[in-house]
Design a protein around this motif. Structure first.
Motif, mmCIF file in Angstrom:
data_model
loop_
_atom_site.group_PDB
_atom_site.id
_atom_site.type_symbol
_atom_site.label_atom_id
_atom_site.label_comp_id
_atom_site.label_asym_id
_atom_site.label_seq_id
_atom_site.Cartn_x
_atom_site.Cartn_y
_atom_site.Cartn_z
ATOM 1 N N GLN A 133 -13.226 9.421 6.705
ATOM 2 C CA GLN A 133 -13.327 8.102 6.332
ATOM 3 C C GLN A 133 -12.524 7.739 4.930
ATOM 4 O O GLN A 133 -12.396 6.652 4.520
ATOM 5 N N ILE A 134 -11.855 8.746 4.432
ATOM 6 C CA ILE A 134 -11.110 8.559 3.165
ATOM 7 C C ILE A 134 -9.717 8.376 3.424
ATOM 8 O O ILE A 134 -9.002 9.008 3.904
ATOM 9 N N GLU A 135 -9.013 7.164 2.976
ATOM 10 C CA GLU A 135 -7.611 6.902 3.172
ATOM 11 C C GLU A 135 -6.892 7.172 2.246
ATOM 12 O O GLU A 135 -7.476 7.227 0.865
ATOM 13 N N LYS A 136 -5.933 7.784 2.520
ATOM 14 C CA LYS A 136 -4.573 8.001 1.266
ATOM 15 C C LYS A 136 -4.203 6.635 0.826
ATOM 16 O O LYS A 136 -3.927 5.710 1.193
ATOM 17 N N PRO A 137 -3.962 6.684 -0.630
ATOM 18 C CA PRO A 137 -3.695 5.497 -1.164
ATOM 19 C C PRO A 137 -2.277 5.130 -1.087
ATOM 20 O O PRO A 137 -1.481 5.893 -0.753
ATOM 21 N N SER A 138 -2.076 3.787 -0.545
ATOM 22 C CA SER A 138 -0.658 3.578 -0.502
ATOM 23 C C SER A 138 0.293 3.613 -1.689
ATOM 24 O O SER A 138 -0.029 3.431 -2.784
ATOM 25 N N GLU A 139 1.534 4.142 -1.580
ATOM 26 C CA GLU A 139 2.510 4.128 -2.476
ATOM 27 C C GLU A 139 2.798 2.723 -2.993
ATOM 28 O O GLU A 139 3.321 2.489 -4.040
ATOM 29 N N MET A 140 2.581 1.794 -2.442
ATOM 30 C CA MET A 140 2.860 0.420 -2.773
ATOM 31 C C MET A 140 2.032 0.039 -4.009
ATOM 32 O O MET A 140 2.420 -0.723 -4.729
ATOM 33 N N TYR A 141 0.502 0.469 -3.984
ATOM 34 C CA TYR A 141 -0.201 0.244 -5.261
ATOM 35 C C TYR A 141 -0.589 1.303 -6.026
ATOM 36 O O TYR A 141 -1.034 1.384 -7.127
ATOM 37 N N GLN A 142 -0.085 2.514 -5.646
ATOM 38 C CA GLN A 142 -0.681 3.720 -6.085
ATOM 39 C C GLN A 142 0.017 4.183 -7.573
ATOM 40 O O GLN A 142 -0.536 4.162 -8.460
ATOM 41 N N GLY A 143 1.339 3.941 -7.500
ATOM 42 C CA GLY A 143 2.076 4.624 -8.593
ATOM 43 C C GLY A 143 1.994 6.014 -8.801
ATOM 44 O O GLY A 143 1.349 6.633 -8.681
ATOM 45 N N ALA A 144 3.188 6.502 -9.364
ATOM 46 C CA ALA A 144 3.496 7.889 -9.892
ATOM 47 C C ALA A 144 2.452 8.568 -10.686
ATOM 48 O O ALA A 144 1.987 9.616 -10.513
ATOM 49 N N ASP A 145 1.763 7.742 -11.685
ATOM 50 C CA ASP A 145 0.999 8.093 -12.515
ATOM 51 C C ASP A 145 -0.626 7.877 -12.178
ATOM 52 O O ASP A 145 -1.639 8.029 -12.936
ATOM 53 N N SER A 146 -0.880 7.307 -10.820
ATOM 54 C CA SER A 146 -2.510 7.232 -10.620
ATOM 55 C C SER A 146 -3.158 8.270 -10.377
ATOM 56 O O SER A 146 -2.600 9.409 -9.975
ATOM 57 N N GLN A 147 -4.471 8.100 -10.760
ATOM 58 C CA GLN A 147 -5.182 9.159 -10.768
ATOM 59 C C GLN A 147 -6.212 9.073 -9.634
ATOM 60 O O GLN A 147 -7.199 9.635 -9.401
ATOM 61 N N VAL A 148 -5.915 8.069 -8.547
ATOM 62 C CA VAL A 148 -6.642 7.991 -7.416
ATOM 63 C C VAL A 148 -6.094 8.881 -6.409
ATOM 64 O O VAL A 148 -4.987 8.768 -6.095
ATOM 65 N N ILE A 149 -6.951 9.592 -5.609
ATOM 66 C CA ILE A 149 -6.282 10.289 -4.489
ATOM 67 C C ILE A 149 -7.030 9.941 -3.228
ATOM 68 O O ILE A 149 -6.890 10.326 -2.013
ATOM 69 N N GLY A 150 -7.886 8.893 -3.021
ATOM 70 C CA GLY A 150 -8.538 8.386 -1.981
ATOM 71 C C GLY A 150 -9.292 6.973 -2.021
ATOM 72 O O GLY A 150 -9.746 6.651 -3.015
ATOM 73 N N VAL A 151 -9.364 6.585 -0.914
ATOM 74 C CA VAL A 151 -9.948 5.289 -0.920
ATOM 75 C C VAL A 151 -11.161 5.229 0.083
ATOM 76 O O VAL A 151 -10.664 5.643 1.437
ATOM 77 N N ILE A 152 -12.403 4.888 -0.164
ATOM 78 C CA ILE A 152 -13.433 4.819 0.657
ATOM 79 C C ILE A 152 -14.039 3.446 0.782
ATOM 80 O O ILE A 152 -14.478 2.790 -0.126
ATOM 81 N N LYS A 153 -14.079 3.217 2.171
ATOM 82 C CA LYS A 153 -14.874 1.846 2.299
ATOM 83 C C LYS A 153 -16.126 2.045 2.567
ATOM 84 O O LYS A 153 -16.628 2.634 3.613
ATOM 85 N N LEU A 154 -17.299 1.308 1.835
ATOM 86 C CA LEU A 154 -18.511 1.947 1.829
ATOM 87 C C LEU A 154 -19.346 0.290 1.621
ATOM 88 O O LEU A 154 -19.315 -0.366 0.554
ATOM 89 N N ASN A 155 -20.028 -0.155 2.998
ATOM 90 C CA ASN A 155 -21.048 -1.216 2.676
ATOM 91 C C ASN A 155 -20.109 -2.465 2.163
ATOM 92 O O ASN A 155 -20.735 -3.157 1.530
#
Length: 300
Positions: A113-135
């Motif tokens: 259920q965890i999506e890899k962040p897109s390079e379009m919005y993540q950026g090289a310095d992002s601390q986000v490793i996954g996006v979860i859609k919940l409710n």
């Protein structure tokens, strides 16, 4: 909190996350990293500390650093410090306190259920490793290891440890490595090459690595002749390292393939999980020299 992560059977490709808030944004941390959750309290300031480090507190005799997550993410303070929470966490053989604005609930989800962040919005310095859609909401899974390394670069993988082992010729040995962090893939490539292991194929998650092995088997290849060892992280979108190890050990075509779990989650409390899925070795990040010695032991 210490027992929550143990409720899940190892190798099911599931995890539990603690959802917490910074401002109006929702974030998550793996329950396996969480020791306890406390009400925020006064901290002792440390002169000239890193800007992410709010200070220190004493917890049952231990002195622990308090990391301001809103500062690390570039957000504003909550404005209601008396309602904030402290998440006490342990990983990478270190313990720290993460200061967040609120803690809401625990979710049990699948890594798929965890999506890899897109390079379009993540950026090289992002601390986000996954996006979860919940409710209808989006919960962002944070890379707490990266925050640690930003505060203390010495806590990351150190190629100098490999140089002490000396250069060896290992290029005939093919290794598969499943690691979702681009930074760690680069560091692993550099350090393992320094150790003589030049023939490494990287995958962004366990599913891609498993698909590769299954395709080799379907094509009639002797998988264990083509590939000598698998290194895997635990926390990866789509398929985690425990599930990957379990699937490898259950497949007769490559069940004898050695698997080393290389993760920040290798602790005394959690090592049993790797044993349950048949891992041949477990090494805590960032102990790269120990990883190389374990590879030497298993494939030479």
């Amino acid at each position: 909190m210490e027992n929550n992560g143990i409720l899940l059977e190892s190798g099911t490709n599931e995890l539990e996350i603690v959802e917490f808030g910074i401002g109006s944004n929702k974030f998550g941390i793996n329950v396996m990293k969480v020791k306890e959750i406390l009400n925020a309290e006064a901290v002792v300031k440390i002169p000239h500390a890193h800007r992410f480090v709010e200070g220190i507190i004493q917890l049952r005799g231990e002195v622990l650093p308090v990391i301001d997550v809103s500062e690390a993410l570039g957000f504003q303070p909550s404005g209601q410090a008396d309602l904030d929470k402290f998440i006490v966490a342990e990983f990478n053989q270190q313990k720290a306190v993460f200061h967040v604005h609120n803690v809401s609930q625990i979710h049990r989800i699948s890594w798929s259920q965890i999506e890899k962040p897109s390079e379009m919005y993540q950026g090289a310095d992002s601390q986000v490793i996954g996006v979860i859609k919940l409710n209808g909401d989006m919960v962002l899974l944070l890379d707490f290891e990266k925050i640690f390394v930003e505060i203390n670069p010495e806590s990351g993988i150190n190629v100098n440890e490999i140089k002490k082992l000396g250069r060896r010729e290992r290029s005939s040995k093919k290794i598969l490595a499943a690691e979702d962090s681009p930074l760690l893939r680069k560091l692993l490539h550099g350090t393992l090459s320094e150790a003589g292991y030049d023939n490494i194929e990287f995958f962004e998650n366990g599913k891609e690595a498993l698909d590769y092995l299954e395709k080799l088997a379907e094509d009639g290849a002797d998988v264990t002749a083509d590939v000598q060892l698998v290194i895997t992280d635990i926390e990866m979108p789509q398929m985690d390292g425990h599930h990957l190890a379990r699937r490898i050990k259950e497949n007769p075509a490559f069940s004898k393939l050695p698997v080393i779990i290389f993760s920040s989650l290798i602790t005394n409390d959690l090592r049993h999980r790797g044993n349950m899925v048949g891992a041949d070795g477990q090494v805590s990040k960032p102990e790269i020299a120990e990883l190389v010695l374990k590879i030497d032991e298993l494939i030479l």
